[in-house]
Write a protein that holds these residues in place. Structure first.
Motif, PDB file in Angstrom:
ATOM      1  N   ALA A 130       0.825  -1.216   0.000  1.00 41.65           N
ATOM      2  CA  ALA A 130       0.000   0.000   0.000  1.00 41.65           C
ATOM      3  C   ALA A 130       0.861   1.270   0.000  1.00 41.65           C
ATOM      4  CB  ALA A 130      -0.918  -0.013   1.217  1.00 41.65           C
ATOM      5  N   PHE A 131       1.916   1.291   0.835  1.00 42.26           N
ATOM      6  CA  PHE A 131       2.742   2.502   0.927  1.00 42.26           C
ATOM      7  C   PHE A 131       3.349   2.857  -0.441  1.00 42.26           C
ATOM      8  CE2 PHE A 131       7.037   4.329   1.535  1.00 42.26           C
ATOM      9  CZ  PHE A 131       6.658   5.551   2.074  1.00 42.26           C
ATOM     10  N   GLU A 132       3.911   1.826  -1.089  1.00 40.61           N
ATOM     11  CA  GLU A 132       4.553   2.063  -2.398  1.00 40.61           C
ATOM     12  C   GLU A 132       3.527   2.565  -3.423  1.00 40.61           C
ATOM     13  OE1 GLU A 132       5.133  -0.514  -0.494  1.00 40.61           O
ATOM     14  OE2 GLU A 132       7.293  -0.415  -0.157  1.00 40.61           O
ATOM     15  N   MET A 133       2.312   1.991  -3.361  1.00 45.64           N
ATOM     16  CA  MET A 133       1.282   2.401  -4.322  1.00 45.64           C
ATOM     17  C   MET A 133       0.847   3.852  -4.101  1.00 45.64           C
ATOM     18  SD  MET A 133       0.709  -0.021  -6.497  1.00 45.64           S
ATOM     19  CE  MET A 133       2.486  -0.030  -6.464  1.00 45.64           C
ATOM     20  N   VAL A 134       0.752   4.232  -2.812  1.00 42.42           N
ATOM     21  CA  VAL A 134       0.350   5.612  -2.498  1.00 42.42           C
ATOM     22  C   VAL A 134       1.414   6.589  -2.996  1.00 42.42           C
ATOM     23  CG1 VAL A 134      -0.059   7.267  -0.615  1.00 42.42           C
ATOM     24  CG2 VAL A 134      -1.134   5.009  -0.541  1.00 42.42           C
ATOM     25  N   VAL A 135       2.688   6.278  -2.708  1.00 42.07           N
ATOM     26  CA  VAL A 135       3.772   7.187  -3.133  1.00 42.07           C
ATOM     27  C   VAL A 135       3.817   7.251  -4.669  1.00 42.07           C
ATOM     28  CG1 VAL A 135       6.243   7.680  -3.047  1.00 42.07           C
ATOM     29  CG2 VAL A 135       5.107   6.728  -1.047  1.00 42.07           C
ATOM     30  N   ALA A 136       3.698   6.097  -5.301  1.00 39.41           N
ATOM     31  CA  ALA A 136       3.728   6.078  -6.775  1.00 39.41           C
ATOM     32  C   ALA A 136       2.586   6.913  -7.337  1.00 39.41           C
ATOM     33  CB  ALA A 136       3.627   4.638  -7.289  1.00 39.41           C
ATOM     34  N   THR A 137       1.391   6.768  -6.768  1.00 34.48           N
ATOM     35  CA  THR A 137       0.219   7.514  -7.265  1.00 34.48           C
ATOM     36  C   THR A 137       0.427   9.020  -7.096  1.00 34.48           C
ATOM     37  OG1 THR A 137      -1.165   5.645  -6.647  1.00 34.48           O
ATOM     38  CG2 THR A 137      -2.296   7.723  -7.093  1.00 34.48           C
ATOM     39  N   VAL A 138       0.948   9.403  -5.917  1.00 28.93           N
ATOM     40  CA  VAL A 138       1.164  10.838  -5.654  1.00 28.93           C
ATOM     41  C   VAL A 138       2.195  11.399  -6.643  1.00 28.93           C
ATOM     42  CG1 VAL A 138       2.099  12.496  -3.989  1.00 28.93           C
ATOM     43  CG2 VAL A 138       0.467  10.755  -3.237  1.00 28.93           C
ATOM     44  N   LEU A 139       3.317  10.677  -6.794  1.00 25.80           N
ATOM     45  CA  LEU A 139       4.376  11.161  -7.704  1.00 25.80           C
ATOM     46  C   LEU A 139       3.885  11.217  -9.149  1.00 25.80           C
ATOM     47  CD1 LEU A 139       7.720   9.520  -6.525  1.00 25.80           C
ATOM     48  CD2 LEU A 139       7.157  11.942  -6.593  1.00 25.80           C
ATOM     49  N   LEU A 140       3.188  10.164  -9.566  1.00 28.48           N
ATOM     50  CA  LEU A 140       2.690  10.145 -10.957  1.00 28.48           C
ATOM     51  C   LEU A 140       1.653  11.241 -11.174  1.00 28.48           C
ATOM     52  CD1 LEU A 140       2.465   6.278 -11.462  1.00 28.48           C
ATOM     53  CD2 LEU A 140       3.951   7.835 -12.726  1.00 28.48           C
ATOM     54  N   GLY A 141       0.839  11.477 -10.144  1.00 25.77           N
ATOM     55  CA  GLY A 141      -0.160  12.543 -10.235  1.00 25.77           C
ATOM     56  C   GLY A 141       0.509  13.902 -10.375  1.00 25.77           C
ATOM     57  N   LEU A 142       1.588  14.085  -9.605  1.00 23.86           N
ATOM     58  CA  LEU A 142       2.325  15.349  -9.637  1.00 23.86           C
ATOM     59  C   LEU A 142       2.971  15.566 -11.014  1.00 23.86           C
ATOM     60  CD1 LEU A 142       3.171  17.621  -7.611  1.00 23.86           C
ATOM     61  CD2 LEU A 142       5.309  16.366  -7.321  1.00 23.86           C
ATOM     62  N   PHE A 143       3.659  14.528 -11.506  1.00 17.61           N
ATOM     63  CA  PHE A 143       4.292  14.615 -12.823  1.00 17.61           C
ATOM     64  C   PHE A 143       3.239  14.892 -13.899  1.00 17.61           C
ATOM     65  CE2 PHE A 143       7.938  12.882 -10.756  1.00 17.61           C
ATOM     66  CZ  PHE A 143       9.023  13.080 -11.582  1.00 17.61           C
ATOM     67  N   THR A 144       2.112  14.170 -13.800  1.00 13.22           N
ATOM     68  CA  THR A 144       1.060  14.333 -14.817  1.00 13.22           C
ATOM     69  C   THR A 144       0.512  15.753 -14.787  1.00 13.22           C
ATOM     70  OG1 THR A 144       0.478  12.005 -14.601  1.00 13.22           O
ATOM     71  CG2 THR A 144      -1.147  13.410 -15.666  1.00 13.22           C
ATOM     72  N   THR A 145       0.258  16.284 -13.585  1.00 12.70           N
ATOM     73  CA  THR A 145      -0.294  17.642 -13.473  1.00 12.70           C
ATOM     74  C   THR A 145       0.643  18.664 -14.110  1.00 12.70           C
ATOM     75  OG1 THR A 145      -1.306  16.979 -11.400  1.00 12.70           O
ATOM     76  CG2 THR A 145      -1.207  19.338 -11.821  1.00 12.70           C
ATOM     77  N   LEU A 146       1.929  18.568 -13.770  1.00 11.15           N
ATOM     78  CA  LEU A 146       2.902  19.526 -14.331  1.00 11.15           C
ATOM     79  C   LEU A 146       2.983  19.404 -15.841  1.00 11.15           C
ATOM     80  CD1 LEU A 146       5.792  19.133 -11.722  1.00 11.15           C
ATOM     81  CD2 LEU A 146       4.244  21.075 -11.969  1.00 11.15           C
ATOM     82  N   LEU A 147       3.003  18.159 -16.317  1.00 10.78           N
ATOM     83  CA  LEU A 147       3.157  17.951 -17.760  1.00 10.78           C
ATOM     84  C   LEU A 147       1.896  18.315 -18.545  1.00 10.78           C
ATOM     85  CD1 LEU A 147       5.271  14.697 -17.595  1.00 10.78           C
ATOM     86  CD2 LEU A 147       5.964  16.796 -18.747  1.00 10.78           C
ATOM     87  N   VAL A 148       0.724  18.082 -17.954  1.00 12.30           N
ATOM     88  CA  VAL A 148      -0.524  18.455 -18.648  1.00 12.30           C
ATOM     89  C   VAL A 148      -0.552  19.968 -18.851  1.00 12.30           C
ATOM     90  CG1 VAL A 148      -3.022  18.692 -18.340  1.00 12.30           C
ATOM     91  CG2 VAL A 148      -1.958  16.481 -18.016  1.00 12.30           C
ATOM     92  N   ARG A 149      -0.139  20.693 -17.822  1.00  9.95           N
ATOM     93  CA  ARG A 149      -0.118  22.166 -17.919  1.00  9.95           C
ATOM     94  C   ARG A 149       0.822  22.618 -19.035  1.00  9.95           C
ATOM     95  NH1 ARG A 149      -0.250  25.079 -12.078  1.00  9.95           N
ATOM     96  NH2 ARG A 149      -2.298  24.401 -11.470  1.00  9.95           N
ATOM     97  N   ARG A 150       2.010  22.032 -19.025  1.00 11.31           N
ATOM     98  CA  ARG A 150       3.009  22.409 -20.036  1.00 11.31           C
ATOM     99  C   ARG A 150       2.522  22.028 -21.433  1.00 11.31           C
ATOM    100  NH1 ARG A 150       6.096  25.855 -21.279  1.00 11.31           N
ATOM    101  NH2 ARG A 150       7.785  25.346 -22.669  1.00 11.31           N
ATOM    102  N   PHE A 151       1.978  20.816 -21.525  1.00 14.23           N
ATOM    103  CA  PHE A 151       1.504  20.305 -22.813  1.00 14.23           C
ATOM    104  C   PHE A 151       0.381  21.192 -23.356  1.00 14.23           C
ATOM    105  CE2 PHE A 151      -1.385  17.537 -25.230  1.00 14.23           C
ATOM    106  CZ  PHE A 151      -0.521  16.949 -26.127  1.00 14.23           C
ATOM    107  N   SER A 152      -0.552  21.567 -22.492  1.00 11.00           N
ATOM    108  CA  SER A 152      -1.701  22.344 -22.986  1.00 11.00           C
ATOM    109  C   SER A 152      -1.267  23.747 -23.421  1.00 11.00           C
ATOM    110  CB  SER A 152      -2.808  22.416 -21.933  1.00 11.00           C
ATOM    111  OG  SER A 152      -2.354  23.126 -20.816  1.00 11.00           O
TER     112      SER A 152
END
Lengths: 283, 236
Positions: free
Chosen positions: B209-231
């Motif tokens: 569970a811990f690894e999944m939570v950290v992975a989700t948070v990090l991937l969410g963060l990367f995705t948010t930053l990249l979606v902004r840049r991409f758009s």
């Protein structure tokens, strides 16, 4: 319909502004043209108006409402004909159109078959766009811009890359759109297109508007009210238009030999542009 | 929803009509064969590999997330090269919403094929629910992969270079299994590190569970930053 006051824009990282305090208005049902050489800022101004570029200074209002306050209903109201053909090459012409049609309300869409027929592409509707010539792709650009029956249409160099016959057809279609009450904003460095299509033109150079008026007025103001007569013998002479019928020397000159041609000395739009800006439209 | 389906259908038509992309659709079949036929055969022939099988399963599973990442990166780069992306910029749709919609189908397919490989691999017995949960988190790697390549590349040539770089960043945290314990945290900035560690624990039936939570948070963060840049860059 469109009011622009003191529009300035500087691209991120650029030292100098691309647009410098542009002000102009476009009335409903009018064809308004930006005439200027490449790099003058024509396309940048259009991109701001169709909301692809943000971060401008100045005021822009569309139908009395600030551009920044318009939501997605603005994109439903406008159509954009891009300067260069931009389609998915591996999709057919019909698949390309159907894809973008999915973004507009169905009740506003014109029949695809009618649009293809309008620009003479009906025989190519199921062909992949990669097999199209540039002219065919440009015609596809044109019908994509109008497929949702927009009120305001932006055309960036609408006849670029077209042969004279198809350029003529596109110009006729643009005039037909005006007849239907559409407001049309064209950018071009093609003097013929501007002269034939536009109710008013603005000359733009180095991001500044130098003059705005109808092509006829500009040509009249900057031309000479005279005719140039040329005889087959090679003799030429100019005569003022004023009271030409009563001009004895004009009549005498015509009797001196066989007439080759008589031309009015009205300026072309390109000549007016060069006079006012010192720049060529082909630059 | 209709728009999403229309765009996805068009994307798949383009992928199927491009021989260089179509071939990648057969990659899952190859990976299935490797994990079900080649690896068991290798184990029998070379028993010394037995202790590495968990790493093989982890690596092969993570490979699944790269396939649709690569395919969609190329689709978006072609779209930019051909300037079709500008057309979306004048369509009545939010750019961010459209970008997220566009990532949905490849992410869903990635989740399904990752889940399938975890179900059919012959070495470990994993609860269906846990493997589905891992597959869904692993599929979140697709959007940042695609967007990172699309944002950095102006054309397909540059795209291929960035695909290599991103692939390296995806696989690099596997090294954490082979470095001293204290150093493995150095890979923690990369979301795939947590996916690797999570899958490792999942295969051993430990809590992940811990690894999944950290992975989700990090991937969410990367995705948010990249979606902004991409758009900001893709549609202009």
């Amino acid at each position: 319909m469109i009011q622009v006051k003191n529009l300035s824009f500087t691209y991120p990282g650029a030292q100098a502004p691309t647009l410098k305090a542009l002000s102009f208005e476009i009335s409903e049902g009018e064809i308004f043209g930006f005439l200027g050489p490449s790099g003058a800022g024509k396309t940048t101004a259009q991109k701001i108006l169709y909301k692809i570029l943000h971060g401008f200074e100045g005021e822009i209002s569309i139908k009395g409402k600030a551009l920044t306050h318009w939501g997605k209903e603005y994109q439903e109201m406008i159509g954009v004909g891009f300067e260069l053909p931009n389609h998915y090459l591996k999709l057919t012409a019909k698949e390309n159109m159907a894809l973008f049609a999915a973004f507009y309300p169905k009740e506003k869409l014109l029949r695809l078959e009618d649009l293809f027929e309008m620009v003479g592409l009906e025989a190519h509707i199921n062909k992949k766009v990669e097999a199209f010539s540039k002219g065919m792709k440009m015609r596809l650009n044109f019908i994509r811009a109008i497929m949702h029956d927009p009120e305001i249409i932006f055309f960036d160099e609408p006849t670029a890359g077209l042969d004279p016959v198809n350029a003529r057809k596109i110009r006729d279609h643009i005039l037909a759109l005006r007849a239907k009450g559409k407001t049309i904003f064209i950018t071009t460095h093609n003097m013929t297109s501007a002269d034939e299509l536009c109710d008013r033109v603005a000359f733009i150079a180095d991001g500044e508007i130098l003059v705005t008026d109808s092509p006829a007025t500009l040509k009249h103001q900057h031309g000479r009210e005279a005719v140039k007569v040329e005889l087959k013998s090679g003799q030429t002479e100019e005569f003022p238009l004023k009271e030409l019928g009563q001009n004895v020397s004009f009549a005498d000159f015509l009797r001196q030999g066989e007439l080759l041609r008589i031309n009015t000395l009205e300026a072309t739009l390109e000549e007016v542009f060069i006079q006012l800006t010192g720049k060529s439209l082909k630059a | 929803m209709k728009q999403l389906l229309t765009v996805s259908l068009s994307d798949f038509k383009m992928i199927f009509r491009d021989p260089s992309l179509r071939i990648f659709l057969f990659l899952p079949v190859m990976i299935f064969l490797v994990i079900n036929v080649a690896v068991p055969w290798l184990m029998r022939e070379f028993p010394v590999l037995e202790e590495y099988k968990i790493y093989l399963v982890v690596l092969v599973t993570i490979q699944m997330t790269q396939m649709f990442g690569f395919i969609y990166s190329i689709v978006l780069i072609e779209e930019k090269e051909q300037e079709v992306s500008k057309v979306y910029g004048v369509m009545p749709i939010s750019r961010i919403q459209f970008t997220l919609f566009r990532m949905l189908i490849p992410a869903i397919i990635t989740a399904l094929i990752t889940w399938l490989i975890l179900i059919v691999q012959p070495f470990y017995s994993i609860p269906l629910g846990s493997s589905l949960l891992f597959s869904m988190v692993a599929a979140l790697m697709v959007p940042p992969y695609v967007l990172a390549v699309a944002v950095m590349s102006k054309n397909k040539m540059e795209g291929m270079v960035w695909v290599k770089v991103i692939n390296l960043a995806v696989v690099l945290p596997a090294a954490a299994f082979f470095v001293p314990k204290g150093f493995s945290w150095l890979f923690g900035i990369l979301p795939t590190h947590w996916a690797f560690q999570g899958l490792y624990k999942l295969l051993l039936n430990e809590s992940f569970a811990f690894e999944m939570v950290v992975a989700t948070v990090l991937l969410g963060l990367f995705t948010t930053l990249l979606v902004r840049r991409f758009s900001k860059t893709h549609f202009a």
